[in-house]
Design an enzyme around this catalytic site. Structure first.
Site, PDB file in Angstrom:
ATOM      1  N   ASP A 192      -4.398 -13.095   3.183  1.00  0.00           N
ATOM      2  CA  ASP A 192      -5.703 -12.400   3.592  1.00  0.00           C
ATOM      3  C   ASP A 192      -6.937 -12.789   2.900  1.00  0.00           C
ATOM      4  O   ASP A 192      -7.996 -12.261   3.125  1.00  0.00           O
ATOM      5  CB  ASP A 192      -5.788 -11.253   4.014  1.00  0.00           C
ATOM      6  CG  ASP A 192      -5.014 -10.136   2.994  1.00  0.00           C
ATOM      7  OD1 ASP A 192      -4.608 -10.535   2.057  1.00  0.00           O
ATOM      8  OD2 ASP A 192      -5.122  -9.065   3.395  1.00  0.00           O
ATOM      9  N   HIS A 238       0.935  -1.276   0.048  1.00  0.00           N
ATOM     10  CA  HIS A 238      -0.015   0.078   0.169  1.00  0.00           C
ATOM     11  C   HIS A 238       1.029   1.357  -0.096  1.00  0.00           C
ATOM     12  O   HIS A 238       0.282   2.442  -0.217  1.00  0.00           O
ATOM     13  CB  HIS A 238      -0.863   0.045   1.342  1.00  0.00           C
ATOM     14  CG  HIS A 238      -2.015  -1.073   1.010  1.00  0.00           C
ATOM     15  ND1 HIS A 238      -2.838  -1.191   0.044  1.00  0.00           N
ATOM     16  CD2 HIS A 238      -2.331  -1.933   2.122  1.00  0.00           C
ATOM     17  CE1 HIS A 238      -3.619  -2.249   0.439  1.00  0.00           C
ATOM     18  NE2 HIS A 238      -3.108  -2.710   1.452  1.00  0.00           N
ATOM     19  N   ASP A 272      -2.584 -10.334  -2.618  1.00  0.00           N
ATOM     20  CA  ASP A 272      -3.390  -9.993  -1.309  1.00  0.00           C
ATOM     21  C   ASP A 272      -4.730  -9.719  -1.380  1.00  0.00           C
ATOM     22  O   ASP A 272      -5.005  -9.225  -2.779  1.00  0.00           O
ATOM     23  CB  ASP A 272      -2.436  -8.672  -1.016  1.00  0.00           C
ATOM     24  CG  ASP A 272      -2.795  -8.205   0.504  1.00  0.00           C
ATOM     25  OD1 ASP A 272      -2.049  -8.557   1.565  1.00  0.00           O
ATOM     26  OD2 ASP A 272      -3.889  -7.762   0.534  1.00  0.00           O
TER      27      ASP A 272
HETATM   28 ZN    ZN Z   1      -4.164  -7.268   2.489  1.00  0.00          ZN
END
Ligand code: ZN
Length: 343
Positions: free
Chosen positions: A285, A160, A196
Site C-alpha cells: 500500500d 496491526h 507496509d
Molecule cells: Zn497498510
C-alpha cells in the site's frame, strides 16, 4: 521461491467499511490475495504449496488465551445474540477511564478485544484467520528447513494485531508468529522489517521489551495517518528491548528518492544486529496507485526494494500484509519477490 497459500481466505468475505453515508465492500477484500496467487501462477514465479496445520500452542506464544477463545467463538455468539448486521463489529471501546472488565455481551467482547472498528467478523472469518497464521508458520518452517527465501501469502493480514487486540483488518499477528517460531526452532535473533504503508503497531508492541527481535517499520507519519497513536520516532523499546525498535515516520508524497534513504538506514541497522533470519512484513500500500494511501512507490521501486533487502543475504521470509490496489497488488508482489531472490 516457494509460496505458501490457501483458498481459505475467501471465507473471510462480505466485509463492510463505512464510506461517506453508505457501507461498501471493505478494501481488505478476497481479490487482493486471489490476485497475488494469480500473478505468481501467471508469471510462473515458483511453486505454491498449501500450509501445514499447527497446534494452538504456536499461537499462544504470541497471543493471549482469552483473546484466542474470543476469535474462535465471536461469530457464533454474535449469531446467537440476535444482533443485526452481516458483520459482527464493535461499537464501544475500553477508554475514557473505564474498566477492562470481563463481559458476557458479545458487543462488549468485541469492544474489549478490538482497538478500532475496521476488523469485522463473518461466518468464515475464524477459519481464514487461523489458516493465515498457519501460512506464516509454514513459511517459517521452510526457512528453518534451509530455504533462503519463502513467501507467506497471508490474508487476512496481521501486523496491526497485538497480543489481545484486533484492528486494522488484522486478527492474529502472522509476521510475529513466524518470528517467534523461528526463535523456538533455534534462531537466536530475528529481525522484522515492516514496509507496509501503515505502522506495524502490533508487531512493535509484541516485541517492545525484547532484545531477541529487532523490529523496524517504515511508514506514513502517524501524526497524519492510521494508526495515529503509535509509530513515532521516539519509540525505541523499553527495558531489555531498549534500542531494539526503530520507526521511520515518513511524510505524505514519499517517493523512492527519500524512501530508499530510510530503507538503507534500516538495512544498516539489521546488518549490525546480525540476525539469524529476517521476516519482511510486505505491505503493497506504499504504491503510487493505491486508492487508500499517499506514497509514490512504483512497480519498479518494489523490485529495487526487494533487491536491497535481498542483498542482506539473510534467510528471509516475506509475509503479505496490506495493499489495496486489487489490480496491481499481484504484479507488485512478484516484482518485490523477484528483487529479494536476485539481491
Ligand atoms: Zn497498510
Amino acid at each position: 521461491m516457494i509460496t505458501v497459500y490457501s483458498e481459505d481466505h475467501n471465507l473471510h468475505t462480505g466485509l463492510l467499511d463505512p464510506r461517506s453515508d453508505t457501507w461498501q465492500e471493505s478494501a481488505e477484500c478476497p481479490d487482493r490475495a486471489n490476485n497475488v496467487a494469480k500473478a505468481i501462477r501467471d508469471q510462473q514465479f515458483g511453486e505454491i504449496i498449501e500450509p501445514q496445520q499447527f497446534a494452538d500452542e504456536k499461537i499462544l506464544r504470541i497471543h493471549a488465551a482469552d483473546y484466542l477463545q474470543f476469535l474462535k467463538t465471536v461469530w457464533q455468539e454474535w449469531e446467537a445474540s440476535g444482533e443485526g448486521g452481516a458483520n459482527a463489529r464493535p461499537d464501544t471501546f475500553v477508554g475514557a477511564g473505564m474498566r477492562y472488565a470481563e463481559t458476557d455481551s458479545v458487543v462488549g467482547k468485541l469492544g474489549r478485544y478490538s482497538f478500532d472498528s475496521t476488523s469485522p467478523f463473518v461466518a468464515g472469518s475464524w477459519q481464514a484467520i487461523r489458516t493465515s497464521a498457519n501460512i506464516a508458520l509454514t513459511g517459517a518452517e521452510l526457512i528453518n528447513g534451509g530455504e533462503r527465501t519463502a513467501f507467506a501469502a497471508c490474508r487476512p493480514p496481521g501486523h496491526h494485531a497485538t497480543t489481545r487486540y484486533c484492528g486494522g483488518y488484522c486478527y492474529l499477528n502472522n509476521n510475529s508468529l513466524a518470528a517467534q517460531s523461528l526463535l523456538d526452532s533455534g534462531a537466536k535473533k530475528v529481525a522484522i522489517l515492516d514496509v507496509d504503508y501503515h505502522h506495524g503497531n502490533g508487531t512493535q508492541s509484541i516485541f517492545y521489551e525484547r532484545n531477541d527481535v529487532l523490529t523496524i517499520s517504515l511508514h506514513a507519519d502517524p501524526k497524519l495517518e492510521y494508526p495515529f497513536f503509535l509509530g513515532y520516532a521516539d519509540e525505541t523499546g523499553e527495558g531489555k528491548g531498549r534500542d531494539f525498535n526503530v520507526n521511520y515516520p515518513l511524510p505524505f508524497g514519499t517517493d523512492w528518492s527519500s524512501y530508499h534513504v530510510a530503507l538503507n538506514d534500516a538495512l544498516d541497522r539489521i546488518r549490525k544486529f546480525s540476525p539469524d533470519a529476517l521476516v519482511v512484513a510486505l505491505g503493497l500500500d506504499t504504491f503510487a496507485g493505491d486508492p487508500t494511501t499517499y506514497f509514490e512507490i512504483t512497480t519498479t521501486d518494489f523490485q529495487r526494494m526487494g533487491e536491497a533487502i535481498g542483498k542482506l543475504g539473510l534467510p528471509t521470509l516475506t509475509v503479505l500484509e496490506g495493499g489495496y490496489s486489487v489490480e496491481w497488488i499481484g504484479k507488485n508482489t512478484v516484482r518485490f519477490l523477484t528483487g529479494i531472490e536476485s539481491g
